[in-house]
Design a protein around this motif. Structure first.
Motif, PDB file in Angstrom:
ATOM      1  N   TYR A 125      38.777  42.679  37.421  1.00  0.00           N
ATOM      2  CA  TYR A 125      39.434  43.253  38.599  1.00  0.00           C
ATOM      3  C   TYR A 125      39.880  42.201  39.608  1.00  0.00           C
ATOM      4  N   MET A 126      40.220  41.019  39.142  1.00  0.00           N
ATOM      5  CA  MET A 126      40.655  39.956  40.053  1.00  0.00           C
ATOM      6  C   MET A 126      41.982  40.297  40.713  1.00  0.00           C
ATOM      7  N   ASN A 127      42.935  40.844  39.952  1.00  0.00           N
ATOM      8  CA  ASN A 127      44.231  41.172  40.533  1.00  0.00           C
ATOM      9  C   ASN A 127      44.091  42.241  41.616  1.00  0.00           C
ATOM     10  N   ARG A 128      43.294  43.249  41.345  1.00  0.00           N
ATOM     11  CA  ARG A 128      43.075  44.302  42.336  1.00  0.00           C
ATOM     12  C   ARG A 128      42.401  43.727  43.583  1.00  0.00           C
ATOM     13  N   ALA A 129      41.438  42.843  43.394  1.00  0.00           N
ATOM     14  CA  ALA A 129      40.724  42.252  44.521  1.00  0.00           C
ATOM     15  C   ALA A 129      41.661  41.423  45.400  1.00  0.00           C
TER      16      ALA A 129
ATOM     17  N   ILE B 215      36.861  39.483  45.589  1.00  0.00           N
ATOM     18  CA  ILE B 215      37.349  38.295  44.875  1.00  0.00           C
ATOM     19  C   ILE B 215      36.166  37.459  44.384  1.00  0.00           C
ATOM     20  N   MET B 216      35.154  37.306  45.226  1.00  0.00           N
ATOM     21  CA  MET B 216      33.986  36.515  44.828  1.00  0.00           C
ATOM     22  C   MET B 216      33.273  37.146  43.627  1.00  0.00           C
ATOM     23  N   LYS B 217      33.117  38.473  43.649  1.00  0.00           N
ATOM     24  CA  LYS B 217      32.445  39.150  42.530  1.00  0.00           C
ATOM     25  C   LYS B 217      33.286  39.068  41.254  1.00  0.00           C
ATOM     26  N   ALA B 218      34.604  39.167  41.384  1.00  0.00           N
ATOM     27  CA  ALA B 218      35.465  39.053  40.211  1.00  0.00           C
ATOM     28  C   ALA B 218      35.375  37.650  39.609  1.00  0.00           C
ATOM     29  N   SER B 219      35.297  36.649  40.463  1.00  0.00           N
ATOM     30  CA  SER B 219      35.158  35.274  39.978  1.00  0.00           C
ATOM     31  C   SER B 219      33.808  35.073  39.305  1.00  0.00           C
ATOM     32  N   GLU B 220      32.745  35.639  39.867  1.00  0.00           N
ATOM     33  CA  GLU B 220      31.427  35.556  39.242  1.00  0.00           C
ATOM     34  C   GLU B 220      31.415  36.267  37.889  1.00  0.00           C
ATOM     35  N   SER B 221      32.179  37.348  37.782  1.00  0.00           N
ATOM     36  CA  SER B 221      32.265  38.059  36.507  1.00  0.00           C
ATOM     37  C   SER B 221      32.908  37.184  35.438  1.00  0.00           C
TER      38      SER B 221
ATOM     39  N   SER C 151      30.806  45.579  40.579  1.00  0.00           N
ATOM     40  CA  SER C 151      30.740  45.316  42.023  1.00  0.00           C
ATOM     41  C   SER C 151      32.122  45.000  42.581  1.00  0.00           C
ATOM     42  N   ALA C 152      32.911  44.246  41.844  1.00  0.00           N
ATOM     43  CA  ALA C 152      34.270  43.918  42.293  1.00  0.00           C
ATOM     44  C   ALA C 152      35.123  45.184  42.383  1.00  0.00           C
ATOM     45  N   ARG C 153      34.967  46.071  41.393  1.00  0.00           N
ATOM     46  CA  ARG C 153      35.720  47.331  41.416  1.00  0.00           C
ATOM     47  C   ARG C 153      35.312  48.187  42.610  1.00  0.00           C
ATOM     48  N   GLN C 154      34.016  48.291  42.862  1.00  0.00           N
ATOM     49  CA  GLN C 154      33.543  49.100  43.993  1.00  0.00           C
ATOM     50  C   GLN C 154      34.007  48.519  45.321  1.00  0.00           C
ATOM     51  N   LEU C 155      33.931  47.205  45.453  1.00  0.00           N
ATOM     52  CA  LEU C 155      34.384  46.588  46.708  1.00  0.00           C
ATOM     53  C   LEU C 155      35.895  46.748  46.886  1.00  0.00           C
TER      54      LEU C 155
END
Length: 146
Positions: A67-71, A87-93, A111-115
């Motif tokens: 979900y980096m693009n969405r973030a 963005i941070m959670k997507a990068s950690e993923s 977590s990235a999707r929820q945020l």
């Protein structure tokens, strides 16, 4: 003394003789090593240990969406405080999947999707609040002219 010069060009150089008393260093007996926690008992011994590196990892399942693009989109367009965390959670993923930790990659992706969803809701709510405030203000201004 004689005034004649001796010609050394045809003679071999003298052989090196080490000074007397120098030779091989003395041999000392091995010292007893006290046992320390974390070290092998009896000191270090010469053993042939072969370490084999693990082979390349193969992933049997596709990577979870990060979900980096969405973030990035919600950070720019909706609500940036939670978008940055998305963005941070997507990068950690992404990095968790790269090191082979599928469980952490899924958790960080969720977590990235929820945020990102929270950012979208906060952005929509802030736009609605801004429309209501502007509408009330314009209504009050127009009422004062009549």
């Amino acid at each position: 003394m004689s005034d004649e010069k001796k010609d050394y060009r045809n003679e071999a150089p003298p052989q090196y003789q080490p000074p007397q008393g120098y030779g091989y260093p003395p041999q000392y007996p091995p010292q007893q090593v006290a046992d320390h926690p974390g070290f092998p008992p009896g000191g270090y011994t010469s053993t042939n240990t072969v370490l084999v590196a693990p082979g390349p990892m193969t992933m049997n399942e596709p990577p979870p969406p990060d979900y980096m693009n969405r973030a990035i989109f919600v950070t720019i367009c909706c609500f940036w405080p939670t978008g940055i965390f998305a963005i941070m959670k997507a990068s950690e993923s992404r990095s968790a999947y790269a090191r082979g930790d599928i469980l952490s990659a899924r958790s960080n992706a969720n977590s990235a999707r929820q945020l990102s969803n929270i950012s979208i809701m906060a952005g929509v709510a802030s736009v609605l609040v801004a429309i209501i405030i502007v509408g009330v203000y314009v209504g009050l201004v127009l009422r004062s002219y009549s």
